[in-house]
Design an enzyme around this catalytic site. Structure first.
Site, PDB file in Angstrom:
ATOM      1  N   ASP A 190       0.768  -1.252   0.000  1.00 23.42           N
ATOM      2  CA  ASP A 190       0.000   0.000   0.000  1.00 23.42           C
ATOM      3  C   ASP A 190       0.801   1.305   0.000  1.00 23.42           C
ATOM      4  O   ASP A 190       1.771   1.437   0.740  1.00 23.42           O
ATOM      5  CB  ASP A 190      -0.848   0.100   1.274  1.00 23.42           C
ATOM      6  CG  ASP A 190      -1.565  -1.167   1.625  1.00 23.42           C
ATOM      7  OD1 ASP A 190      -1.535  -2.113   0.854  1.00 23.42           O
ATOM      8  OD2 ASP A 190      -2.153  -1.195   2.720  1.00 23.42           O
ATOM      9  N   TRP A 239       5.911 -10.331   1.188  1.00 25.35           N
ATOM     10  CA  TRP A 239       5.508  -9.548   2.361  1.00 25.35           C
ATOM     11  C   TRP A 239       6.239 -10.074   3.597  1.00 25.35           C
ATOM     12  O   TRP A 239       6.434 -11.282   3.755  1.00 25.35           O
ATOM     13  CB  TRP A 239       3.980  -9.684   2.529  1.00 25.35           C
ATOM     14  CG  TRP A 239       3.379  -8.754   3.532  1.00 25.35           C
ATOM     15  CD1 TRP A 239       2.906  -7.504   3.296  1.00 25.35           C
ATOM     16  CD2 TRP A 239       3.174  -9.007   4.921  1.00 25.35           C
ATOM     17  NE1 TRP A 239       2.434  -6.953   4.460  1.00 25.35           N
ATOM     18  CE2 TRP A 239       2.570  -7.852   5.471  1.00 25.35           C
ATOM     19  CE3 TRP A 239       3.442 -10.081   5.768  1.00 25.35           C
ATOM     20  CZ2 TRP A 239       2.233  -7.744   6.826  1.00 25.35           C
ATOM     21  CZ3 TRP A 239       3.095  -9.977   7.116  1.00 25.35           C
ATOM     22  CH2 TRP A 239       2.497  -8.826   7.624  1.00 25.35           C
ATOM     23  N   PHE A 241       2.081  -0.979  10.093  1.00 19.41           N
ATOM     24  CA  PHE A 241       1.132  -1.145   8.998  1.00 19.41           C
ATOM     25  C   PHE A 241       0.738   0.213   8.423  1.00 19.41           C
ATOM     26  O   PHE A 241       1.211   1.253   8.853  1.00 19.41           O
ATOM     27  CB  PHE A 241      -0.098  -1.916   9.489  1.00 19.41           C
ATOM     28  CG  PHE A 241       0.069  -3.422   9.462  1.00 19.41           C
ATOM     29  CD1 PHE A 241       1.320  -4.010   9.438  1.00 19.41           C
ATOM     30  CD2 PHE A 241      -1.048  -4.254   9.454  1.00 19.41           C
ATOM     31  CE1 PHE A 241       1.467  -5.400   9.398  1.00 19.41           C
ATOM     32  CE2 PHE A 241      -0.925  -5.638   9.417  1.00 19.41           C
ATOM     33  CZ  PHE A 241       0.332  -6.210   9.393  1.00 19.41           C
ATOM     34  N   SER A 242      -0.193   0.174   7.473  1.00 19.77           N
ATOM     35  CA  SER A 242      -0.511   1.365   6.685  1.00 19.77           C
ATOM     36  C   SER A 242      -1.018   2.537   7.508  1.00 19.77           C
ATOM     37  O   SER A 242      -1.572   2.367   8.592  1.00 19.77           O
ATOM     38  CB  SER A 242      -1.560   1.012   5.634  1.00 19.77           C
ATOM     39  OG  SER A 242      -0.926   0.292   4.617  1.00 19.77           O
ATOM     40  N   ARG A 282      -7.202  -0.737  11.727  1.00 27.20           N
ATOM     41  CA  ARG A 282      -5.954  -0.301  11.088  1.00 27.20           C
ATOM     42  C   ARG A 282      -6.162   0.720   9.967  1.00 27.20           C
ATOM     43  O   ARG A 282      -7.266   1.004   9.561  1.00 27.20           O
ATOM     44  CB  ARG A 282      -5.206  -1.514  10.528  1.00 27.20           C
ATOM     45  CG  ARG A 282      -5.966  -2.344   9.513  1.00 27.20           C
ATOM     46  CD  ARG A 282      -5.070  -3.497   9.024  1.00 27.20           C
ATOM     47  NE  ARG A 282      -5.788  -4.396   8.133  1.00 27.20           N
ATOM     48  CZ  ARG A 282      -6.491  -5.451   8.516  1.00 27.20           C
ATOM     49  NH1 ARG A 282      -6.586  -5.763   9.791  1.00 27.20           N
ATOM     50  NH2 ARG A 282      -7.118  -6.200   7.620  1.00 27.20           N
ATOM     51  N   GLU A 325     -10.378  -2.258   4.542  1.00 22.48           N
ATOM     52  CA  GLU A 325      -9.023  -1.760   4.759  1.00 22.48           C
ATOM     53  C   GLU A 325      -8.871  -0.365   4.135  1.00 22.48           C
ATOM     54  O   GLU A 325      -9.619   0.034   3.245  1.00 22.48           O
ATOM     55  CB  GLU A 325      -8.008  -2.718   4.134  1.00 22.48           C
ATOM     56  CG  GLU A 325      -8.085  -4.130   4.707  1.00 22.48           C
ATOM     57  CD  GLU A 325      -6.947  -5.029   4.248  1.00 22.48           C
ATOM     58  OE1 GLU A 325      -6.279  -5.607   5.097  1.00 22.48           O
ATOM     59  OE2 GLU A 325      -6.728  -5.150   3.017  1.00 22.48           O
ATOM     60  N   TRP A 353      -3.379  -8.823  -4.082  1.00 16.77           N
ATOM     61  CA  TRP A 353      -2.925  -9.736  -3.030  1.00 16.77           C
ATOM     62  C   TRP A 353      -2.964 -11.187  -3.502  1.00 16.77           C
ATOM     63  O   TRP A 353      -2.236 -12.033  -3.006  1.00 16.77           O
ATOM     64  CB  TRP A 353      -3.812  -9.598  -1.781  1.00 16.77           C
ATOM     65  CG  TRP A 353      -3.398  -8.477  -0.884  1.00 16.77           C
ATOM     66  CD1 TRP A 353      -4.136  -7.379  -0.574  1.00 16.77           C
ATOM     67  CD2 TRP A 353      -2.163  -8.343  -0.173  1.00 16.77           C
ATOM     68  NE1 TRP A 353      -3.426  -6.568   0.289  1.00 16.77           N
ATOM     69  CE2 TRP A 353      -2.221  -7.134   0.553  1.00 16.77           C
ATOM     70  CE3 TRP A 353      -1.010  -9.119  -0.074  1.00 16.77           C
ATOM     71  CZ2 TRP A 353      -1.170  -6.679   1.360  1.00 16.77           C
ATOM     72  CZ3 TRP A 353       0.029  -8.670   0.722  1.00 16.77           C
ATOM     73  CH2 TRP A 353      -0.052  -7.476   1.423  1.00 16.77           C
TER      74      TRP A 353
HETATM   75  C1  FRU Z   1      -3.856  -3.583   2.792  1.00 15.01           C
HETATM   76  C2  FRU Z   1      -3.205  -4.044   4.086  1.00 15.01           C
HETATM   77  C3  FRU Z   1      -3.529  -3.066   5.203  1.00 15.01           C
HETATM   78  C4  FRU Z   1      -2.401  -3.260   6.156  1.00 15.01           C
HETATM   79  C5  FRU Z   1      -1.243  -3.511   5.227  1.00 15.01           C
HETATM   80  C6  FRU Z   1      -0.206  -4.462   5.762  1.00 15.01           C
HETATM   81  O1  FRU Z   1      -3.250  -4.036   1.656  1.00 15.01           O
HETATM   82  O2  FRU Z   1      -3.626  -5.355   4.397  1.00 15.01           O
HETATM   83  O3  FRU Z   1      -4.811  -3.251   5.778  1.00 15.01           O
HETATM   84  O4  FRU Z   1      -2.182  -2.160   6.966  1.00 15.01           O
HETATM   85  O5  FRU Z   1      -1.786  -4.031   4.025  1.00 15.01           O
HETATM   86  O6  FRU Z   1       0.915  -4.481   4.956  1.00 15.01           O
END
Ligand code: FRU
Length: 494
Positions: A35, A59, A94-95, A159, A214, A297
């Site tokens: 992201d 990831w 995270f984001s 988040r 998200e 994803w």
């Molecule tokens: C979206 C996500 C967010 C999270 C991040 C983790 O793609 O799943 O919700 O913060 O990626 O890398």
């Protein structure tokens, strides 16, 4: 050496060679990117951070990578800004987002903690302040603890805070789940970014639009309020939504009493295979610009030997006219157009190449007039072995993308169709190609279709095909960041 210094040393020592990468789309220096985060203007420069795992092409523990630009097109790499190095973010930074304050550039992100051997996850919002290069996490973190959520709201799925300022108040939206495990967006407010008060559930998925929501973003556009979210676990629904993760927009009115969005339309933000987690900023001249992660994803299709993984879309300007959302590549891209090739009323029947129309880094606009044909196809990134294509079916009013022959080694989704909205007499298609991606803007950006393909770079032909006769206008530019404008190479009506 601390974790951030370690990541930055790794980045410098393992940086991938730029020559084989996209030219004007952001990619990680090395390793994994997802992201966009912290997309903001600070001291007049455009900052983009991103979910980053430099150490591998998959990831992993999330860092924040960082780059900077003056015009959304030319980006300069900076050191990573955050590493997961405290108890409250040990399982990942995270984001999140960023905002300019009088104390510096404030980053608000999700700190992830895992307890009890990862059996329990807690997600909370954290703050770091910096000067545009170096950022310090504040001592009061987390600034929004999971305990501040109303009873029954998920502490494990809380988040992706997006923060903005209205007069003297900061607002923040974050993704969350309610007791029924349905996605929702929660709203908080603060005067100083450190003490936050829960306000409301701004919107929820009504049990329909996927599960977890998200990466929310919320802003006013024209006369309306727009909530952008990225639901997980969507199910295909007509021509609008496909299976899995995707990005949608809820457009409506905000009720200032209840702080609840009254949505009037819910639309897909992109119909392609690779578009997720978009985030926006407002420029100093008042434009709303959106950038998204240009990947899915569910599909990892890059070649195994490629040591970087992930690209961002071209930043796109959003506009709402007559309640229709339009997306257009930022106008700054036009400064990098070279080698124009223009044709008016060119007849295409059967298959043909058109002199001057080829390449893998292009801004290519095509206007297709009505005619007696049924199908009009554009093949690109093509040689004897490979191609990708878009096929316009007039009767069905659809456009089908196909990357089956793009050199992919995985059995990923290769074909996807979009239904054209509206009934224009002329179909306008604008393609932004940058080596491994295509972003198609249909009818001035009422719809977009974004996809990646990792075809070898020597496949750079473009071939047009029509089952009868079509009249087209074509305007093609090569995009080059080299600086020196190349001599115009103009074919008028050839
Ligand atoms: C979206 C996500 C967010 C999270 C991040 C983790 O793609 O799943 O919700 O913060 O990626 O890398």
């Amino acid at each position: 050496m601390n974790d951030l210094a370690k990541a930055n040393t790794y980045q410098v020592e393992n940086r991938t060679d730029k020559s084989g990468k996209p030219i004007f789309h952001v990619t990680p220096p090395v390793g994994w990117m997802n992201d966009p985060n912290g997309f903001s203007v600070f001291q007049g420069k455009i900052h983009l951070f991103y979910q980053y795992h430099p150490y591998s092409d998959v990831w992993g523990p999330m860092h924040w990578g960082h780059c900077i630009s003056e015009d959304f097109v030319k980006w300069e790499e900076l050191p990573a800004a955050l590493a997961p190095d405290t108890d409250y973010d040990a399982a990942g930074c995270f984001s999140g987002s960023a905002v300019e304050t009088k104390d510096g550039h404030a980053l608000i992100y999700t700190g992830v903690m895992e307890k009890d051997g990862a059996k329990e996850t807690v997600q909370q919002q954290c703050l770091a302040i910096g000067d545009g290069i170096h950022y310090e996490k504040v001592s009061g973190n987390p600034v929004i603890s999971a305990e501040q959520l109303p009873d029954g709201f998920s502490r494990a799925d809380f988040r992706d805070p997006k923060v903005w300022r209205e007069n003297e108040t900061y607002y923040l939206v974050a993704g969350n789940k309610n007791e029924q495990q349905n996605g929702q967006v929660v709203l908080f407010e603060s005067k100083d970014l450190k003490t936050w008060r829960y306000v409301s559930v701004l919107a929820d998925n009504q049990g329909k639009y996927g599960r977890m929501w998200e990466c929310p973003d919320f802003f006013l556009l024209g006369q309306k309020a727009v909530l952008v979210v990225s639901p997980q676990d969507m199910q295909a629904d007509g021509a609008e939504f496909h299976n899995g993760n995707q990005a949608i927009a809820l457009i409506g009115e905000i009720d200032r009493q209840s702080y609840r969005l009254q949505e009037e339309q819910i639309i897909s933000l992109d119909y392609g295979t690779d578009f997720y987690a978009p985030q926006t900023l407002e420029t100093e001249d008042g434009r709303r610009i959106m950038i998204a992660w240009m990947q899915s994803w569910d599909m990892n299709i890059k070649p195994v030997e490629q040591k970087w993984n992930g690209m961002m879309t071209i930043p796109r300007q959003l506009e709402l006219r007559n309640n229709i959302l339009y997306q257009q590549p930022v106008k700054e891209l036009e400064n990098y157009r070279t080698e124009p090739v223009v044709y008016t009323e060119r007849e295409i029947s059967g298959q043909c190449r058109i002199p001057g129309v080829r390449g893998r880094a292009l801004d290519l606009a095509i206007e297709l007039q009505e005619g007696d044909y049924q199908k009009f196809t554009i093949y690109f990134a093509k040689n004897e072995k490979y191609f990708s294509s878009f096929c316009y079916d007039r009767a069905a009013q659809s456009i089908e993308f196909d990357r089956t022959f793009s050199g992919m080694e995985r059995d990923a989704v290769c074909q996807r169709s979009m239904k054209i909205k509206g009934a224009e007499k002329t179909l306008k298609l604008r393609f932004i190609l940058d080596r491994f991606s295509v972003e198609l803007f249909v009818n001035d950006g009422i719809q977009t279709f974004t996809s990646t393909f990792y075809t070898p770079l020597d496949a750079e032909d473009i071939v047009f095909a029509c089952d009868k006769k079509a009249m087209v206008n074509i305007e093609k530019y090569t995009i080059s960041l080299d600086g020196e404008k190349k001599e115009a190479d103009l074919f008028e009506g050839v």
